[in-house]
Scaffold this motif. Sequence first.
Motif, PDB file in Angstrom:
ATOM      1  N   SER A 153       0.835  -1.201   0.000  1.00 20.08           N
ATOM      2  CA  SER A 153       0.000   0.000   0.000  1.00 20.08           C
ATOM      3  C   SER A 153       0.873   1.256   0.000  1.00 20.08           C
ATOM      4  CB  SER A 153      -0.897  -0.036   1.236  1.00 20.08           C
ATOM      5  OG  SER A 153      -1.701   1.097   1.300  1.00 20.08           O
ATOM      6  N   THR A 154       1.938   1.213   0.785  1.00 22.50           N
ATOM      7  CA  THR A 154       2.822   2.365   0.874  1.00 22.50           C
ATOM      8  C   THR A 154       3.501   2.655  -0.468  1.00 22.50           C
ATOM      9  OG1 THR A 154       3.185   1.847   3.188  1.00 22.50           O
ATOM     10  CG2 THR A 154       4.759   3.360   2.177  1.00 22.50           C
ATOM     11  N   ILE A 155       3.722   1.596  -1.261  1.00 20.37           N
ATOM     12  CA  ILE A 155       4.313   1.809  -2.586  1.00 20.37           C
ATOM     13  C   ILE A 155       3.367   2.650  -3.451  1.00 20.37           C
ATOM     14  CG2 ILE A 155       5.024   0.650  -4.720  1.00 20.37           C
ATOM     15  CD1 ILE A 155       6.013  -1.680  -2.926  1.00 20.37           C
ATOM     16  N   VAL A 196      -8.560  17.277   8.591  1.00 20.45           N
ATOM     17  CA  VAL A 196      -7.468  18.092   8.069  1.00 20.45           C
ATOM     18  C   VAL A 196      -7.314  17.896   6.560  1.00 20.45           C
ATOM     19  CG1 VAL A 196      -4.960  18.410   8.098  1.00 20.45           C
ATOM     20  CG2 VAL A 196      -6.211  18.139  10.246  1.00 20.45           C
ATOM     21  N   ASN A 197      -7.305  16.640   6.131  1.00 22.72           N
ATOM     22  CA  ASN A 197      -7.029  16.367   4.719  1.00 22.72           C
ATOM     23  C   ASN A 197      -8.168  16.789   3.802  1.00 22.72           C
ATOM     24  OD1 ASN A 197      -4.405  15.175   4.818  1.00 22.72           O
ATOM     25  ND2 ASN A 197      -5.338  13.457   5.860  1.00 22.72           N
ATOM     26  N   LYS A 198      -9.376  16.418   4.148  1.00 25.23           N
ATOM     27  CA  LYS A 198     -10.504  16.722   3.260  1.00 25.23           C
ATOM     28  C   LYS A 198     -10.712  18.228   3.154  1.00 25.23           C
ATOM     29  CE  LYS A 198     -11.691  12.449   2.608  1.00 25.23           C
ATOM     30  NZ  LYS A 198     -11.424  11.596   3.733  1.00 25.23           N
ATOM     31  N   TYR A 220      -2.595   8.009   8.201  1.00 24.91           N
ATOM     32  CA  TYR A 220      -3.296   6.735   7.994  1.00 24.91           C
ATOM     33  C   TYR A 220      -2.379   5.530   8.152  1.00 24.91           C
ATOM     34  CZ  TYR A 220      -6.769  10.027   6.347  1.00 24.91           C
ATOM     35  OH  TYR A 220      -7.626  11.070   6.278  1.00 24.91           O
ATOM     36  N   PRO A 221      -1.216   5.529   7.504  1.00 28.73           N
ATOM     37  CA  PRO A 221      -0.325   4.387   7.757  1.00 28.73           C
ATOM     38  C   PRO A 221       0.109   4.278   9.212  1.00 28.73           C
ATOM     39  CG  PRO A 221       0.680   5.959   6.223  1.00 28.73           C
ATOM     40  CD  PRO A 221      -0.745   6.354   6.401  1.00 28.73           C
ATOM     41  N   ILE A 222       0.193   5.416   9.922  1.00 25.83           N
ATOM     42  CA  ILE A 222       0.554   5.320  11.343  1.00 25.83           C
ATOM     43  C   ILE A 222      -0.560   4.593  12.094  1.00 25.83           C
ATOM     44  CG2 ILE A 222       0.944   6.636  13.475  1.00 25.83           C
ATOM     45  CD1 ILE A 222       2.348   8.766  11.730  1.00 25.83           C
TER      46      ILE A 222
END
Length: 157
Positions: A57-59, A134-136, A103-105
Amino acid sequence: MCVEFYLLLKPYGAKQSLLAKMIGYSLVMLVAGYIGEAYAPTAANPGMHSIMWGVISTIGWAGIVYEATAGSVAQMAKASGDANLQNAIRLLRNFVLIGWAIYPIGYMLMPGNLLAGFSGSLNIDLLYNIGDAVNKIGFGLVVYQMAITSSRKTSAA
Ligand SMILES: *C/C=C(C)/C=C/C=C(C)/C=C/C1=C(C)CCCC1(C)C
């Protein structure tokens, strides 16, 4: 959100292939992330799946960051010679890079994953909610601002 990169660049000649590429990266990120969550190891099955899928996913995530930093998104913004656009792309890139890192954290805090030991002291749902807000909102504001600035320019011309 990857669609937003495309929409911003469309007036500057962005092709559908760019859209497809960005959607491809996000699909890799989201699908692998989803599988990883579904495969979260249980006591009976303490596998490492979720870490492997997290890496995949991180890729996908890194692909988006790459496109916006040095890949075709960045090059197109540069070629446009439009400082507003370049600013908007850079801001969006920072959201993807820094804002999305939440999100990955959260993912790594899941049972059996790398940071699981810390999960007792953190509320993952709260973390995701803050991240979403924050993101949206931030992403929306950048795109909105960009749209206003460029429409002002068009009407002045
Ligand atoms: C509004 C929702 C947003 C911006 C969601 C973004 C989600 C991510 C950037 C998820 C990323 C993940 C990884 C990079 C690795 C682990 C699995 C995920 C899906 C949590």
